[in-house]
Design a protein around this motif. Structure first.
Motif, mmCIF file in Angstrom:
data_model
loop_
_atom_site.group_PDB
_atom_site.id
_atom_site.type_symbol
_atom_site.label_atom_id
_atom_site.label_comp_id
_atom_site.label_asym_id
_atom_site.label_seq_id
_atom_site.Cartn_x
_atom_site.Cartn_y
_atom_site.Cartn_z
ATOM 1 N N ASN A 1 0.798 -1.227 0.000
ATOM 2 C CA ASN A 1 0.000 0.000 0.000
ATOM 3 C C ASN A 1 0.833 1.282 0.000
ATOM 4 O O ASN A 1 0.309 2.358 -0.290
ATOM 5 N N ASP A 2 2.117 1.192 0.294
ATOM 6 C CA ASP A 2 2.959 2.390 0.235
ATOM 7 C C ASP A 2 3.777 2.449 -1.051
ATOM 8 O O ASP A 2 4.666 3.296 -1.187
ATOM 9 N N TYR A 3 3.459 1.578 -2.009
ATOM 10 C CA TYR A 3 4.134 1.593 -3.310
ATOM 11 C C TYR A 3 3.409 2.562 -4.240
ATOM 12 O O TYR A 3 2.181 2.526 -4.351
ATOM 13 N N HIS B 1 1.297 4.685 -10.146
ATOM 14 C CA HIS B 1 1.048 5.388 -11.410
ATOM 15 C C HIS B 1 1.241 6.889 -11.233
ATOM 16 O O HIS B 1 1.336 7.405 -10.126
ATOM 17 N N TYR B 2 1.294 7.590 -12.378
ATOM 18 C CA TYR B 2 1.554 9.030 -12.392
ATOM 19 C C TYR B 2 0.258 9.836 -12.275
ATOM 20 O O TYR B 2 -0.820 9.388 -12.671
ATOM 21 N N VAL B 3 0.394 11.047 -11.763
ATOM 22 C CA VAL B 3 -0.666 12.053 -11.808
ATOM 23 C C VAL B 3 -0.059 13.329 -12.374
ATOM 24 O O VAL B 3 0.970 13.816 -11.868
ATOM 25 N N GLN B 4 -0.691 13.847 -13.422
ATOM 26 C CA GLN B 4 -0.272 15.121 -14.012
ATOM 27 C C GLN B 4 -1.040 16.239 -13.317
ATOM 28 O O GLN B 4 -2.275 16.241 -13.308
ATOM 29 N N ILE B 5 -0.331 17.190 -12.751
ATOM 30 C CA ILE B 5 -0.941 18.261 -11.964
ATOM 31 C C ILE B 5 -1.102 19.513 -12.824
ATOM 32 O O ILE B 5 -0.217 19.863 -13.607
ATOM 33 N N THR B 6 -2.226 20.193 -12.676
ATOM 34 C CA THR B 6 -2.504 21.410 -13.433
ATOM 35 C C THR B 6 -1.564 22.535 -13.012
ATOM 36 O O THR B 6 -1.461 22.858 -11.820
ATOM 37 N N LYS B 7 -0.911 23.130 -13.980
ATOM 38 C CA LYS B 7 0.010 24.227 -13.684
ATOM 39 C C LYS B 7 -0.759 25.450 -13.173
ATOM 40 O O LYS B 7 -1.829 25.770 -13.670
ATOM 41 N N GLY B 8 -0.210 26.099 -12.171
ATOM 42 C CA GLY B 8 -0.845 27.268 -11.588
ATOM 43 C C GLY B 8 -1.852 26.957 -10.491
ATOM 44 O O GLY B 8 -2.400 27.871 -9.878
ATOM 45 N N SER B 9 -2.112 25.684 -10.234
ATOM 46 C CA SER B 9 -3.087 25.297 -9.209
ATOM 47 C C SER B 9 -2.455 25.369 -7.817
ATOM 48 O O SER B 9 -1.226 25.376 -7.663
ATOM 49 N N LEU B 10 -3.322 25.405 -6.802
ATOM 50 C CA LEU B 10 -2.849 25.351 -5.424
ATOM 51 C C LEU B 10 -2.062 24.071 -5.192
ATOM 52 O O LEU B 10 -1.018 24.073 -4.522
ATOM 53 N N THR C 1 4.000 10.612 -8.570
ATOM 54 C CA THR C 1 3.538 9.224 -8.559
ATOM 55 C C THR C 1 2.778 8.971 -7.267
ATOM 56 O O THR C 1 3.114 9.527 -6.209
ATOM 57 N N VAL C 2 1.730 8.131 -7.373
ATOM 58 C CA VAL C 2 0.837 7.904 -6.239
ATOM 59 C C VAL C 2 0.500 6.419 -6.108
ATOM 60 O O VAL C 2 0.667 5.647 -7.053
ATOM 61 N N ASN C 3 -0.004 6.044 -4.933
ATOM 62 C CA ASN C 3 -0.585 4.723 -4.768
ATOM 63 C C ASN C 3 -2.056 4.771 -5.185
ATOM 64 O O ASN C 3 -2.599 5.853 -5.439
ATOM 65 N N SER C 4 -2.729 3.627 -5.264
ATOM 66 C CA SER C 4 -4.072 3.640 -5.863
ATOM 67 C C SER C 4 -4.917 2.465 -5.379
ATOM 68 O O SER C 4 -4.535 1.297 -5.563
ATOM 69 N N TYR C 5 -6.064 2.795 -4.763
ATOM 70 C CA TYR C 5 -6.991 1.774 -4.251
ATOM 71 C C TYR C 5 -8.431 2.249 -4.396
ATOM 72 O O TYR C 5 -9.059 2.637 -3.420
ATOM 73 N N HIS C 6 -8.974 2.235 -5.609
ATOM 74 C CA HIS C 6 -10.358 2.693 -5.784
ATOM 75 C C HIS C 6 -10.956 2.117 -7.060
ATOM 76 O O HIS C 6 -10.256 1.922 -8.041
ATOM 77 N N GLN D 1 -7.486 11.363 -4.937
ATOM 78 C CA GLN D 1 -8.066 10.034 -5.081
ATOM 79 C C GLN D 1 -7.189 8.947 -4.469
ATOM 80 O O GLN D 1 -7.661 7.873 -4.141
ATOM 81 N N TRP D 2 -5.908 9.222 -4.293
ATOM 82 C CA TRP D 2 -4.999 8.219 -3.739
ATOM 83 C C TRP D 2 -4.940 8.344 -2.221
ATOM 84 O O TRP D 2 -5.818 8.972 -1.610
#
Length: 235
Positions: free
Chosen positions: A140-142, A145-154, A165-170, A207-208
């Protein structure tokens, strides 16, 4: 004084409350004082929200599709009606008071439904094309996959990068996102991975599971919790 952070819980069929201790550890590590919010006290939402400095909406069971005007599809998982009853209204009350909210996994989905959005009851059954493995077959701490973040966002400011990169369970995921929420992160298959509000001091959903990653030393996850707790100390 430490800010008081309410953490929502899930329930089992025998009505025992369930909460992964990783959420508590992550809040404590970042400097907050965790307060567990049980199911069954929805009549006291206003008083609860007034007590809290921030809300951590945790992961858990599926959300009832009746809350976004749909009937249950075949692959809908177990739902928690009692949790739905308190969590949606508590998120709405915190938004009204402009108090910080951090939604994780189901918590991000609850945030979206609370403002009038909806979710995929099962992202694999309701999306065409090839999707990533969103329920990873790995520890669960592996980070799988990647997440592309919106530029200029908080979120980009917190992450200090535009790709993580994030973990994923959904198996459920956010579908249509209404204002004041905006999408600030997506997976490479187009699945929405993070949201933020344009009208509140600090409202972010992911989501992760950064509570697990932060306790494993992941820098971005640590900063997410630290910035959340920092926002909870601001008046």
């Amino acid at each position: 004084m430490k800010p008081i952070i309410g953490i929502t819980t899930d329930t089992e069929k025998n009505y025992n409350h369930v909460l992964n201790y990783e959420y508590v550890k992550a809040v404590k590590r970042a400097g907050g004082l965790p307060l567990i919010i049980p199911v069954g006290i929805e009549e006291d939402i206003s008083q609860i929200a007034a007590m809290l400095d921030g809300l951590l909406a945790s992961g858990g069971n599926d959300i009832s599709p009746l809350l976004f005007d749909e009937e249950p599809l075949q692959k809908l998982g177990e739902v928690s009606p009692g949790r739905d009853a308190i969590e949606i209204d508590l998120v709405r009350e915190m938004l009204k008071l402009d108090k910080p909210i951090f939604g994780i996994c189901r918590g991000m989905q609850v945030l979206n439904v609370a403002v009038g959005g909806n979710i995929y009851q099962d992202l694999y059954a309701q999306n065409e094309g090839t999707l990533l493995q969103h329920i990873q077959n790995a520890p669960n701490d592996y980070k799988s996959h990647y997440v592309q973040i919106t530029k200029g966002s908080l979120f980009e400011k917190i992450a200090e990068t535009d790709k993580i990169t994030v973990n994923s369970y959904h198996h459920q995921s956010v579908k249509d996102v209404p204002m004041p929420l905006i999408i600030n992160g997506k997976a490479s298959d187009g699945i929405i991975e993070s949201l933020e509000s344009t009208e509140h001091r600090f409202v972010i959903g992911v989501q992760w599971h950064p509570e697990i990653l932060s306790n494993s030393g992941d820098a971005v996850s640590l900063r997410l919790f630290e910035r959340f707790i920092e926002a909870c100390t601001e008046k």
